[in-house]
Write a protein that holds these residues in place. Structure first.
Motif, short mmCIF file in Angstrom:
data_model
loop_
_atom_site.label_atom_id
_atom_site.label_comp_id
_atom_site.label_asym_id
_atom_site.label_seq_id
_atom_site.Cartn_x
_atom_site.Cartn_y
_atom_site.Cartn_z
N ALA A 38 6.24 -27.85 3.92
CA ALA A 38 7.33 -27.32 4.70
C ALA A 38 7.52 -25.78 4.56
O ALA A 38 8.09 -25.34 3.53
CB ALA A 38 8.52 -28.17 4.50
N LYS A 39 7.08 -25.32 5.56
CA LYS A 39 7.24 -23.65 5.47
C LYS A 39 8.37 -23.24 6.40
O LYS A 39 8.39 -23.56 7.55
CB LYS A 39 6.28 -22.77 6.05
CG LYS A 39 4.73 -23.26 5.08
CD LYS A 39 4.87 -22.85 3.67
CE LYS A 39 3.50 -23.19 2.89
NZ LYS A 39 3.64 -22.73 1.60
N GLU A 40 9.73 -22.79 5.74
CA GLU A 40 10.80 -22.96 6.54
C GLU A 40 11.66 -21.33 6.27
O GLU A 40 11.81 -20.99 5.20
CB GLU A 40 11.68 -24.02 6.11
CG GLU A 40 11.28 -25.31 6.36
CD GLU A 40 11.93 -26.49 6.48
OE1 GLU A 40 13.42 -26.41 6.75
OE2 GLU A 40 11.62 -27.66 6.43
N ALA A 41 12.35 -21.17 7.23
CA ALA A 41 13.17 -19.97 7.27
C ALA A 41 14.31 -20.03 6.34
O ALA A 41 14.91 -19.17 5.98
CB ALA A 41 13.61 -19.74 8.66
N GLU A 80 8.53 -15.08 15.25
CA GLU A 80 7.19 -14.90 15.86
C GLU A 80 6.48 -16.36 15.27
O GLU A 80 5.79 -17.13 15.88
CB GLU A 80 6.44 -14.17 15.89
CG GLU A 80 6.99 -13.04 16.90
CD GLU A 80 7.14 -13.21 18.41
OE1 GLU A 80 5.97 -13.92 18.68
OE2 GLU A 80 7.63 -12.81 19.11
N THR A 81 6.68 -16.25 13.90
CA THR A 81 6.04 -17.44 12.95
C THR A 81 6.16 -18.78 13.42
O THR A 81 5.15 -19.66 13.36
CB THR A 81 6.04 -17.03 11.56
OG1 THR A 81 5.48 -15.74 11.25
CG2 THR A 81 5.13 -18.08 10.69
N MET A 82 7.46 -18.88 13.80
CA MET A 82 7.78 -20.41 14.37
C MET A 82 7.08 -20.68 15.42
O MET A 82 7.11 -22.08 15.46
CB MET A 82 9.56 -20.53 14.32
CG MET A 82 10.05 -20.34 13.08
SD MET A 82 11.98 -20.60 13.37
CE MET A 82 12.53 -20.92 11.71
N PRO A 138 5.56 -24.57 13.97
CA PRO A 138 6.80 -25.11 14.53
C PRO A 138 7.38 -25.90 13.20
O PRO A 138 6.88 -26.57 12.56
CB PRO A 138 6.24 -25.94 15.67
CG PRO A 138 4.92 -25.38 16.16
CD PRO A 138 4.41 -25.18 14.86
N PRO A 139 8.90 -25.55 13.05
CA PRO A 139 9.44 -26.28 12.06
C PRO A 139 9.23 -28.01 12.22
O PRO A 139 9.49 -28.50 11.13
CB PRO A 139 11.01 -25.88 11.99
CG PRO A 139 10.68 -24.78 12.85
CD PRO A 139 9.72 -24.65 13.83
N LEU A 140 9.19 -28.27 13.45
CA LEU A 140 9.41 -29.82 13.42
C LEU A 140 8.04 -30.20 14.21
O LEU A 140 7.99 -31.49 14.80
CB LEU A 140 10.38 -29.98 14.70
CG LEU A 140 11.90 -29.96 14.28
CD1 LEU A 140 12.82 -29.80 15.36
CD2 LEU A 140 12.25 -30.65 13.22
N PRO A 188 8.47 -22.44 23.80
CA PRO A 188 7.54 -21.74 22.80
C PRO A 188 7.36 -22.55 21.82
O PRO A 188 6.37 -22.50 21.03
CB PRO A 188 8.17 -20.57 22.90
CG PRO A 188 8.68 -20.18 24.07
CD PRO A 188 9.40 -21.43 24.53
N THR A 189 8.66 -22.95 21.07
CA THR A 189 8.52 -23.67 19.91
C THR A 189 9.97 -24.49 19.65
O THR A 189 10.76 -24.27 20.53
CB THR A 189 8.42 -22.60 18.49
OG1 THR A 189 8.18 -23.62 17.48
CG2 THR A 189 9.74 -21.93 18.36
#
Length: 914
Positions: free
Chosen positions: A635-638, A670-672, A676-678, A689-690
């Motif tokens: 989980a790569k998350e902001a 942009e990375t999301m 995408p988080p989900l 876009p995401t």
């Protein structure tokens, strides 16, 4: 009115006017800003040293907050000691309020005899006796303060050309060195080793004095080919090296930071450091190597030892060698020693090696053709200070967090020659090479190991690490007392801070309280906070949560059967700031001034912003979820990389490197789209876009945009916040919108959010506010006036924990948001504050006090004997299941959320507190 020249950020040092500074904040802001020529009177700010007055002269850098509208952007500041004596000061803006007034100012004080306390006021700053000067030549940048002269390179591998004092070179040819090998230690085949040099690609003067100069060098490491340094075509580990010189200081400060972009399978770092040449002019018996320990001890030996001989050279000779002063002329020694001393051993090479947090050793040898004496010295924790030189002067060096970020070492070779080589190893080659591969080649699942691992995601690509160093130009071998003083400065650099009431009165960092012990119930809550900080301080030491990559982090959840934190169980291992551990520590410091909380918080912020955040590559701008490997979570998350909790440290310390790292979090937008988080929770789509969750994903982005807006005044970032707020306010379900805990569409180009018309009110919003979401929104709403969003947020807060009948009355139906009571206790109370509803405020407190996971822990108990390898303390909490269904005893999530709830509830609903 032009800004004061010392108010020195790059654009402002170039001569920008206050009017121009206000103009770029936006037209509507300019109208609200103070008129030209009007300067608000800033309140007098009392400052003191974090841990008591330093024993030695020390420069200092710190930040101060200002209430909204109180201080014009062009205000000039003056500093005076407790006795009223003026102290040279340099100031610059760190952040602005929306009206263009100053929100945070950065300050640097010249080195000198420290006063017990200081006060900062409006006024003309005192000028240093010898101002720091910066000159730029072809291929060189030179810094000078009348004591120290530094020459820096604009290109090539000689990063530091020279460091000198009074016309004498103290050190020269400073190079950034990197050692790698193509496989980890312990494999069957012998690894091939390679040497690399840091190549300077750019140089920028960030501050020019008069009290402080800052130069930022940037580059990459390139492989050496024989004597051709950095000649290889491949460049790895992009780095920055900031060089600091302050007025009155006899040392140069350095902060080295690198970002990992190498191959974890083929590039195993064996050594990383700074190497310098040091002239050795004195006779061998008048040359000294000295190291300090964190306990105030000193290890000291000369290159040629005259004590302990079969014949006595004389008391004066022995005393001089011990003291580090010049010995009497050999003609005054006893005849037997005078005639034979040149036959004595010359100790050419020395190594101070911190192999763990609990042990260092000193070794020495006469030459590479002879063996090392590995029993020259030993101890627990070396401070990271070393001196190499003679009685007529030499180089003092310091590596901060020396024992905390082991393996580290200080090496000197050629001490018996005319020119010695000194290396400050931030990662020592005397230890095993780094192995940044994930701890396993298979994932172990969320069901039992709580592990979210995905193919290709357990990578350190883009993580960073910084090292703080100092170089002293010393005119003589420092006394043992001086070594101890400099060691203390290296181990815990002097830091100026204000009183908690001063921070609180400025209205920064959202809603938080000062300590309240007015009732027995409140006193017990305050004691629970103190106990938790003391407990984690003890755990860091007992469990030895130290090391180059590990220091600053704590563990997530405890295993009472093993009497050990779950260091090897998937997502229960390293915490990675989950649920606001770093915010907990910073709020504790802000409200108490506790030095322990400050040091723990700063270490955690450094760790989170460096090791747990990807600054380049596929995951640039995102952080990694808690895992056995800091970067191992899929989980790569902001929420991990967000700027809100990093701002505490940045604004309190004015740390430029941290400022760079926070800015890189803006890449998350942009990375999301690429990550995408989900992506694992919802099926693929091509409508937007995401997709992200309003909380915590969008809240994290808001914190990044807010930080960039207040740091630069660029209203583009504010506009992104306003766009999203208006979009959410237009959603029929408001903050109850979206499946999977709040899924909406996101366009990084426009910052618009899209209602996907799925899953409204269906629950799973438990994480929405878990990562300081409420604090982010509270602070942002005070800066961005979007009434429709405020109403939407208030509606969410009012009904998030409301009983069924109230939800039915408001919405026409009942629903379960799936919330954690402690996490949402403060937004419930906030709704009561906003609506002036005591019942709602009481409900907020009741949700907190009735939640088993929010109750203070009992005092820790000691576990010893055969139950454990060494005695440890643990919290005696009965086994239970929390709201996530986890089998737990005690966990850092609970400690963090409990403290954050107390801190906020006492601010929002003090009258309803127990």
């Amino acid at each position: 009115m032009p800004l004061n020249p010392s108010f020195g950020r790059r654009g402002f040092l170039a001569g920008a006017s206050a009017a121009a500074a206000v103009t770029f904040l936006g037209n509507e802001v300019a109208a609200a800003a103070p008129a030209a020529g009007e300067t608000a009177k800033p309140e007098r700010t009392e400052l003191h040293w974090l841990e008591g007055t330093p024993a030695a002269p020390a420069a200092a850098t710190w930040g101060v907050p200002w209430p909204r509208g109180a201080v014009s952007a062009d205000t000039s500041f003056a500093l005076a000691g407790k006795d009223g004596a003026a102290v040279p000061l340099q100031s610059w803006p760190l952040a602005y309020w929306p009206d263009g007034t100053l929100k945070w100012s950065g300050h640097a004080m010249a080195a000198g005899a420290p006063a017990d306390s200081y006060h900062l006021t409006e006024g003309k700053p005192a000028e240093p006796e010898n101002a720091v000067g910066v000159s730029e030549e072809s291929g060189r940048i030179r810094l000078s303060n009348g004591i120290v002269d530094v020459a820096l390179a604009r290109g090539g591998t000689e990063v530091i050309g020279s460091v000198g004092r009074d016309g004498r070179a103290t050190a020269s040819t400073g190079r950034l060195v990197l050692l790698t090998q193509d496989q980890p230690d312990g494999e069957d085949a012998e690894p091939r080793r390679f040497e690399w040099s840091g190549v300077v690609e750019s140089a920028e003067v960030e501050q020019r004095g008069p009290v402080r100069a800052v130069v930022k060098l940037s580059g990459r490491y390139k492989q050496d080919h024989g004597k051709r340094r950095g000649a290889g075509g491949r460049g790895i580990l992009p780095w920055t090296l900031r060089v600091y010189l302050s007025a009155g200081d006899e040392s140069v400060g350095l902060v080295h930071n690198f970002v990992w972009d190498a191959d974890v399978d083929k590039d195993h770092v064996r050594g990383l450091g700074l190497r310098l040449s040091v002239p050795m002019a004195d006779e061998a018996h008048n040359r000294h190597v000295r190291f300090g320990t964190d306990s105030g001890g000193v290890w000291s030996e000369p290159v040629r030892v005259l004590t302990g001989l079969r014949r006595d050279p004389g008391e004066e000779v022995r005393n001089a060698q011990y003291a580090g002063t010049r010995t009497p002329d050999p003609q005054e020694w006893s005849a037997e020693v005078r005639e034979g001393y040149q036959e004595l051993a010359l100790w050419n090479d020395f190594v101070l090696f911190q192999e763990s947090s609990e042990h260092f050793s000193v070794r020495k040898r006469t030459s590479s053709a002879a063996s090392w004496l590995k029993n020259a010295g030993r101890g627990s924790r070396a401070a990271g200070f070393g001196y190499f030189g003679g009685v007529s002067g030499g180089l003092g060096v310091g590596l901060q967090d020396f024992w905390r970020r082991f393996p580290r070492s200080l090496d000197i070779s050629g001490a018996a020659t005319d020119s010695a080589t000194v290396t400050l190893w931030s990662y020592s080659p005397h230890a095993e090479a780094m192995d940044l591969r994930h701890y396993d080649t298979e994932a172990h699942g969320l069901g039992l190991a709580y592990e979210d691992v995905q193919e290709g995601f357990s990578t350190p690509e883009g993580i960073a690490r910084s090292t703080e160093m100092r170089l002293w130009t010393l005119p003589a071998t420092p006394t043992r007392k001086r070594v101890a003083e400099l060691s203390a400065e290296v181990d815990a650099p002097a830091q100026l801070v204000a009183q908690p009431s001063r921070y609180h009165g400025a209205g920064v960092f959202g809603r938080w309280s000062l300590p309240d012990r007015s009732t027995s119930g409140r006193a017990e809550l305050e004691r629970s906070i103190e106990r938790d900080i003391e407990f984690y301080k003890g755990q860091i030491d007992q469990r030895e949560w130290y090391g180059f990559w590990d220091y600053g982090d704590v563990m997530h959840t405890y295993d009472s059967d093993r009497h050990e934190w779950r260091y090897d169980v998937g997502g229960y291992a390293w915490d990675n700031g989950e649920l606001g551990t770093d915010a907990m520590l910073w709020y504790v410091f802000l409200r108490s001034g506790d030095p322990t909380a400050f040091r723990m918080a700063r270490a955690m912020t450094q760790h989170l912003s460096e090791v747990d955040t990807h600054h380049s590559g596929r995951f640039a701008g995102l952080g990694a979820r808690h895992n056995v490997s800091h970067w191992g979570g899929g989980a790569k998350e902001a929420r991990v990389s967000e700027s809100f909790t990093k701002r505490f440290c940045y604004y309190l310390t004015a740390d430029e490197t941290l400022g760079d790292l926070m800015r890189s979090s803006l890449k998350a937008d942009e990375t999301m789209v690429r990550v995408p988080p989900l992506r694992n929770a919802l099926p693929p789509q091509d409508e937007v876009p995401t997709r992200l969750r309003i909380g915590p994903d969008w809240y994290a982005l808001v914190s990044n945009w807010l930080t960039e807006w207040e740091r630069t005044g660029d209203t583009r970032w504010r506009d992104r916040i306003v766009t999203g707020m208006r979009d959410i306010a237009g959603f029929p379900a408001g903050l109850f919108t979206g499946e999977a805990g709040g899924a909406v569409g996101f366009d990084p180009d426009s910052a618009h959010l899209t209602n996907l018309d799925k899953g409204d009110y269906e629950g799973g919003y438990n994480l929405s506010m878990a990562f300081c979401g409420e604090q982010i929104l509270w602070e942002t709403l005070e800066l961005v006036d979007v009434p429709e969003f405020r109403r939407t947020f208030l509606d969410f807060a009012r009904y998030a924990q409301a009983p069924s009948e109230e939800k039915i009355d408001r919405f026409g139906f009942d629903f379960d948001p799936g919330l954690f009571a402690t996490i949402y206790s403060r937004v419930t109370a906030w709704a009561g504050e906003q609506l002036d509803d005591p019942g709602l405020r009481r409900r907020g407190w009741e949700k907190f006090t009735s939640d088993p996971n929010g109750r203070p822990w009992p005092d820790p108990v000691r576990v010893d004997g055969a139950a454990v390898a060494t005695p440890v303390d643990e919290i005696p909490v009965d086994r239970s299941s929390n709201q996530s269904g986890d089998f737990v005893t005690c966990g850092t999530n609970d400690a963090a959320q409990r403290t954050l709830a107390i801190v906020s509830l006492l601010a929002i609903a003090p009258d309803e507190a127990p």
